[in-house]
Design a protein around this motif. Structure first.
Motif, PDB file in Angstrom:
ATOM      1  N   LYS A  93      -0.915   0.608  -8.742  1.00  0.00           N
ATOM      2  CA  LYS A  93      -0.020  -0.548  -8.542  1.00  0.00           C
ATOM      3  C   LYS A  93       0.929  -0.297  -7.384  1.00  0.00           C
ATOM      4  N   ASN A  94       1.408   0.930  -7.259  1.00  0.00           N
ATOM      5  CA  ASN A  94       2.304   1.274  -6.145  1.00  0.00           C
ATOM      6  C   ASN A  94       1.577   1.196  -4.807  1.00  0.00           C
ATOM      7  N   ILE A  95       0.335   1.641  -4.776  1.00  0.00           N
ATOM      8  CA  ILE A  95      -0.459   1.585  -3.546  1.00  0.00           C
ATOM      9  C   ILE A  95      -0.715   0.129  -3.152  1.00  0.00           C
ATOM     10  N   VAL A  96      -1.111  -0.692  -4.119  1.00  0.00           N
ATOM     11  CA  VAL A  96      -1.367  -2.108  -3.854  1.00  0.00           C
ATOM     12  C   VAL A  96      -0.089  -2.807  -3.401  1.00  0.00           C
ATOM     13  N   SER A  97       1.027  -2.486  -4.031  1.00  0.00           N
ATOM     14  CA  SER A  97       2.310  -3.083  -3.653  1.00  0.00           C
ATOM     15  C   SER A  97       2.693  -2.700  -2.223  1.00  0.00           C
ATOM     16  N   LEU A  98       2.524  -1.430  -1.875  1.00  0.00           N
ATOM     17  CA  LEU A  98       2.818  -0.986  -0.505  1.00  0.00           C
ATOM     18  C   LEU A  98       1.902  -1.681   0.496  1.00  0.00           C
ATOM     19  N   ASP A  99       0.620  -1.801   0.155  1.00  0.00           N
ATOM     20  CA  ASP A  99      -0.345  -2.482   1.020  1.00  0.00           C
ATOM     21  C   ASP A  99       0.094  -3.931   1.267  1.00  0.00           C
ATOM     22  N   GLU A 100       0.516  -4.618   0.224  1.00  0.00           N
ATOM     23  CA  GLU A 100       0.950  -6.018   0.360  1.00  0.00           C
ATOM     24  C   GLU A 100       2.220  -6.123   1.204  1.00  0.00           C
ATOM     25  N   LYS A 101       3.135  -5.165   1.057  1.00  0.00           N
ATOM     26  CA  LYS A 101       4.371  -5.180   1.855  1.00  0.00           C
ATOM     27  C   LYS A 101       4.070  -4.966   3.334  1.00  0.00           C
ATOM     28  N   ILE A 102       3.209  -4.000   3.630  1.00  0.00           N
ATOM     29  CA  ILE A 102       2.838  -3.736   5.032  1.00  0.00           C
ATOM     30  C   ILE A 102       2.113  -4.952   5.611  1.00  0.00           C
ATOM     31  N   THR A 103       1.208  -5.524   4.828  1.00  0.00           N
ATOM     32  CA  THR A 103       0.463  -6.708   5.273  1.00  0.00           C
ATOM     33  C   THR A 103       1.420  -7.847   5.583  1.00  0.00           C
ATOM     34  N   ASP A 104       2.366  -8.116   4.690  1.00  0.00           N
ATOM     35  CA  ASP A 104       3.339  -9.201   4.913  1.00  0.00           C
ATOM     36  C   ASP A 104       4.190  -8.946   6.154  1.00  0.00           C
ATOM     37  N   ALA A 105       4.568  -7.687   6.380  1.00  0.00           N
ATOM     38  CA  ALA A 105       5.391  -7.360   7.545  1.00  0.00           C
ATOM     39  C   ALA A 105       4.628  -7.566   8.854  1.00  0.00           C
ATOM     40  N   LEU A 106       3.311  -7.348   8.825  1.00  0.00           N
ATOM     41  CA  LEU A 106       2.502  -7.488  10.037  1.00  0.00           C
ATOM     42  C   LEU A 106       2.010  -8.911  10.282  1.00  0.00           C
ATOM     43  N   ARG A 107       2.109  -9.747   9.283  1.00  0.00           N
ATOM     44  CA  ARG A 107       1.563 -11.102   9.394  1.00  0.00           C
ATOM     45  C   ARG A 107       2.416 -11.961  10.318  1.00  0.00           C
ATOM     46  N   LEU A 108       1.749 -12.658  11.233  1.00  0.00           N
ATOM     47  CA  LEU A 108       2.451 -13.566  12.145  1.00  0.00           C
ATOM     48  C   LEU A 108       2.870 -14.824  11.394  1.00  0.00           C
ATOM     49  N   LYS A 109       4.069 -15.230  11.624  1.00  0.00           N
ATOM     50  CA  LYS A 109       4.571 -16.460  11.013  1.00  0.00           C
ATOM     51  C   LYS A 109       4.224 -17.632  11.927  1.00  0.00           C
ATOM     52  N   GLU A 110       4.196 -18.802  11.368  1.00  0.00           N
ATOM     53  CA  GLU A 110       3.908 -20.012  12.159  1.00  0.00           C
ATOM     54  C   GLU A 110       4.909 -20.164  13.304  1.00  0.00           C
ATOM     55  N   SER A 111       6.114 -19.633  13.135  1.00  0.00           N
ATOM     56  CA  SER A 111       7.140 -19.774  14.173  1.00  0.00           C
ATOM     57  C   SER A 111       6.870 -18.870  15.378  1.00  0.00           C
ATOM     58  N   GLY A 112       5.946 -17.922  15.251  1.00  0.00           N
ATOM     59  CA  GLY A 112       5.640 -17.005  16.346  1.00  0.00           C
ATOM     60  C   GLY A 112       4.655 -17.611  17.328  1.00  0.00           C
ATOM     61  N   LYS A 113       4.980 -18.768  17.858  1.00  0.00           N
ATOM     62  CA  LYS A 113       4.051 -19.527  18.692  1.00  0.00           C
ATOM     63  C   LYS A 113       3.690 -18.830  20.000  1.00  0.00           C
ATOM     64  N   LYS A 114       4.585 -18.000  20.538  1.00  0.00           N
ATOM     65  CA  LYS A 114       4.288 -17.338  21.813  1.00  0.00           C
ATOM     66  C   LYS A 114       3.245 -16.243  21.660  1.00  0.00           C
ATOM     67  N   ILE A 115       3.271 -15.519  20.563  1.00  0.00           N
ATOM     68  CA  ILE A 115       2.337 -14.405  20.384  1.00  0.00           C
ATOM     69  C   ILE A 115       1.093 -14.831  19.602  1.00  0.00           C
ATOM     70  N   ARG A 116       1.161 -15.943  18.921  1.00  0.00           N
ATOM     71  CA  ARG A 116       0.044 -16.408  18.086  1.00  0.00           C
ATOM     72  C   ARG A 116      -1.268 -16.579  18.871  1.00  0.00           C
ATOM     73  N   PRO A 117      -1.271 -17.150  20.088  1.00  0.00           N
ATOM     74  CA  PRO A 117      -2.532 -17.256  20.842  1.00  0.00           C
ATOM     75  C   PRO A 117      -3.178 -15.889  21.105  1.00  0.00           C
ATOM     76  N   ALA A 118      -2.372 -14.874  21.353  1.00  0.00           N
ATOM     77  CA  ALA A 118      -2.920 -13.527  21.554  1.00  0.00           C
ATOM     78  C   ALA A 118      -3.532 -13.021  20.249  1.00  0.00           C
ATOM     79  N   GLY A 119      -2.865 -13.289  19.135  1.00  0.00           N
ATOM     80  CA  GLY A 119      -3.405 -12.904  17.833  1.00  0.00           C
ATOM     81  C   GLY A 119      -4.737 -13.574  17.561  1.00  0.00           C
ATOM     82  N   ILE A 120      -4.823 -14.849  17.867  1.00  0.00           N
ATOM     83  CA  ILE A 120      -6.076 -15.596  17.674  1.00  0.00           C
ATOM     84  C   ILE A 120      -7.172 -15.032  18.573  1.00  0.00           C
ATOM     85  N   PHE A 121      -6.840 -14.789  19.841  1.00  0.00           N
ATOM     86  CA  PHE A 121      -7.824 -14.249  20.780  1.00  0.00           C
ATOM     87  C   PHE A 121      -8.387 -12.919  20.277  1.00  0.00           C
ATOM     88  N   PHE A 122      -7.499 -11.976  19.946  1.00  0.00           N
ATOM     89  CA  PHE A 122      -7.966 -10.659  19.516  1.00  0.00           C
ATOM     90  C   PHE A 122      -8.677 -10.717  18.162  1.00  0.00           C
TER      91      PHE A 122
END
Length: 181
Positions: free
Chosen positions: A4-33
């Motif tokens: 449970k601790n490993i899964v929780s840490l994985d979800e926290k790291i994933t959420d921290a790395l996830r681009l938000k809709e407001s990140g419009k300047k970097i989002r096209p690069a994310g889509i491209f890659f």
């Protein structure tokens, strides 16, 4: 408890790395890659270079293409054995519909494998380019919400390990199918 601790840490790291809709300047690069590691795109590029070159690139492209196909089969077997659902999200409908499972990341495995093969087969500039590209694809898959962080970590490890196996098998496969190599 540890799991449970490993899964929780994985979800926290994933959420921290996830681009938000407001990140419009970097989002096209994310889509491209995120898309640049698609197997169909990679196979088309490898095939075109294989067709037009009759030097060491011809062999390199054949090894990379055969490895890409073999790795895809391995990843599918693992994904349909584990059946981990992708993270919730709206982006990447094509991935969510064609492959609802996320572990391990096929994009991360494929790009790590190709980068490792490039390092083994050369030239140096090609290896450096793919070594830079591969982690960008992996991070983009998390940033765009189609993978958990652990999916791409597992994919990277799988890709690196299988690259060494495919590299070792390449001369044998080339001897069996000389018209491809």
């Amino acid at each position: 408890m540890l799991w449970k601790n490993i899964v929780s840490l994985d979800e926290k790291i994933t959420d921290a790395l996830r681009l938000k809709e407001s990140g419009k300047k970097i989002r096209p690069a994310g889509i491209f890659f995120a898309h640049s590691g698609d197997s169909w795109f990679i196979l088309v590029v490898l095939f075109v270079v294989w067709l037009i070159r009759r030097d060491s690139w011809h062999y390199t492209m054949a090894v990379m293409a055969a490895s890409t196909i073999a790795l895809a089969v391995l990843v599918i077997i693992i994904k349909f054995s584990i059946k981990r659902r992708r993270p919730e999200g709206d982006w990447g409908a094509i991935y969510r519909k064609s492959d609802p499972h996320s572990f391990p990341s096929g994009h991360a495995a494929r790009t790590a494998m190709l980068a490792t093969l490039a390092a083994l087969l050369g030239p140096l500039w090609f290896a450096i380019a793919l070594i830079i590209w591969a982690p960008l694809v992996s991070l983009a898959r998390v940033a765009m919400g189609v993978h958990y962080f652990s999916d791409v970590l597992a994919g990277i490890v799988l890709g690196i390990l299988t690259a060494f196996g495919f590299f070792a098998l390449a001369p044998t496969v080339a001897a069996w199918l000389p018209f491809l190599f």
